[in-house]
Design a protein around this motif. Sequence first.
Motif, short mmCIF file in Angstrom:
data_model
loop_
_atom_site.label_atom_id
_atom_site.label_comp_id
_atom_site.label_asym_id
_atom_site.label_seq_id
_atom_site.Cartn_x
_atom_site.Cartn_y
_atom_site.Cartn_z
N PHE A 97 0.84 -1.19 0.00
CA PHE A 97 0.00 0.00 0.00
C PHE A 97 0.88 1.25 0.00
O PHE A 97 1.75 1.39 0.86
N ARG A 98 0.63 2.13 -0.95
CA ARG A 98 1.40 3.38 -1.05
C ARG A 98 1.10 4.31 0.11
O ARG A 98 -0.02 4.38 0.61
N GLY A 99 2.10 5.06 0.53
CA GLY A 99 1.91 6.07 1.57
C GLY A 99 1.22 7.30 1.04
O GLY A 99 0.89 7.41 -0.15
N SER A 100 0.98 8.26 1.93
CA SER A 100 0.31 9.50 1.56
C SER A 100 1.09 10.22 0.48
O SER A 100 2.28 10.48 0.61
N ALA A 101 0.41 10.54 -0.62
CA ALA A 101 1.09 11.11 -1.78
C ALA A 101 0.80 12.58 -2.00
O ALA A 101 1.53 13.26 -2.70
N ASN A 102 -0.29 13.11 -1.42
CA ASN A 102 -0.62 14.51 -1.68
C ASN A 102 -1.49 15.07 -0.57
O ASN A 102 -1.79 14.40 0.41
N VAL A 103 -1.88 16.31 -0.70
CA VAL A 103 -2.63 16.99 0.35
C VAL A 103 -3.94 16.29 0.64
O VAL A 103 -4.36 16.18 1.80
N LEU A 104 -4.61 15.79 -0.40
CA LEU A 104 -5.88 15.11 -0.18
C LEU A 104 -5.70 13.91 0.73
O LEU A 104 -6.51 13.66 1.62
N ASN A 105 -4.62 13.17 0.53
CA ASN A 105 -4.34 12.04 1.42
C ASN A 105 -4.16 12.50 2.85
O ASN A 105 -4.65 11.89 3.79
N TYR A 106 -3.41 13.60 3.03
CA TYR A 106 -3.15 14.05 4.39
C TYR A 106 -4.44 14.50 5.08
O TYR A 106 -4.62 14.27 6.27
N LEU A 107 -5.33 15.13 4.33
CA LEU A 107 -6.63 15.47 4.90
C LEU A 107 -7.37 14.21 5.32
O LEU A 107 -8.04 14.18 6.35
N GLU A 108 -7.26 13.16 4.52
CA GLU A 108 -7.91 11.90 4.86
C GLU A 108 -7.27 11.31 6.11
O GLU A 108 -7.96 10.76 6.97
N ASP A 109 -5.96 11.44 6.22
CA ASP A 109 -5.26 10.94 7.39
C ASP A 109 -5.82 11.53 8.68
O ASP A 109 -5.85 10.90 9.72
N PHE A 110 -6.24 12.79 8.61
CA PHE A 110 -6.66 13.50 9.81
C PHE A 110 -8.18 13.53 9.96
O PHE A 110 -8.72 14.38 10.65
N ASP A 111 -8.87 12.60 9.34
CA ASP A 111 -10.29 12.37 9.60
C ASP A 111 -10.36 11.42 10.79
O ASP A 111 -10.27 10.21 10.64
N PHE A 112 -10.51 11.98 12.00
CA PHE A 112 -10.25 11.22 13.22
C PHE A 112 -11.43 10.42 13.76
O PHE A 112 -11.31 9.81 14.80
N PHE A 113 -12.58 10.42 13.14
CA PHE A 113 -13.74 9.77 13.73
C PHE A 113 -13.64 8.25 13.67
O PHE A 113 -13.16 7.68 12.70
N MET A 114 -14.14 7.60 14.73
CA MET A 114 -14.14 6.14 14.80
C MET A 114 -15.48 5.58 14.36
O MET A 114 -16.52 6.21 14.52
#
Length: 249
Positions: A97-114
Amino acid sequence: MFQILFLYVITACIMRAVLASAVTYSTEPFNETLAAEDIWLNQVSACTSADPSSVLKWNCGLPCQKTQVSNTSIAENQSLKILAFTGLTAHGCLIVFRGSANVLNYLEDFDFFMTNPYGEACPECKVHSGFLRNWQSLEPKIRAQISALNCQEKALSIVGHSLGAAMATLAAFELAAEYNVRRVYTYGQPRLGNGEWVSAFSSRMSQKNASYFRVVDYRDAVPHLPPDNFFSEGWEHPGPEVYYNATAV
């Protein structure tokens, strides 16, 4: 850039690593040779955006020269900008699985809801909703690809970095119910679930005698996110952790 720095950390001439957890699921110790190969595989995954054919033909330059993978296929969600590739190695089947590649990924990373996607099978288990959505968006393609490779009859290794590490861990948890998941190595993995989910993951890896290790570089902030008590959710990491606390040449 971070992937290149992390590659340097793992493959430097002199390294000190600390195994920072007593929990192990496998009789196999951490294999630093395989970890170094994984970093090259992560570099391969980064090549897919620029030239997917180079990964399918396995002629992507130095990263492809450093590793041997055949029968490769790519699973991608272009709207989420996430990607994985599958293939065969000398050890069996492989998912990267590729790591975070751009800003959109980073925004997804910080979607903290469980959220709890497992129902009565694991009623108290909760995982990061964004990471889960990303994994589920690639899951049908990945399942089709590894089925075509007859991975039900082979050992399965799963690797990921950063956002890809989170997806790799979720994939391992679900695929272990059907496949012989033997090795799961993640790099710069964020926290992705609560204590109940970590316990369920640990139990499943133990049942499979899978070699799971979560590799952390001392300069990387991502493994500290989300904060362990963010929104009072109780975010936890599975272990064992392999912590690189210094690099010297």
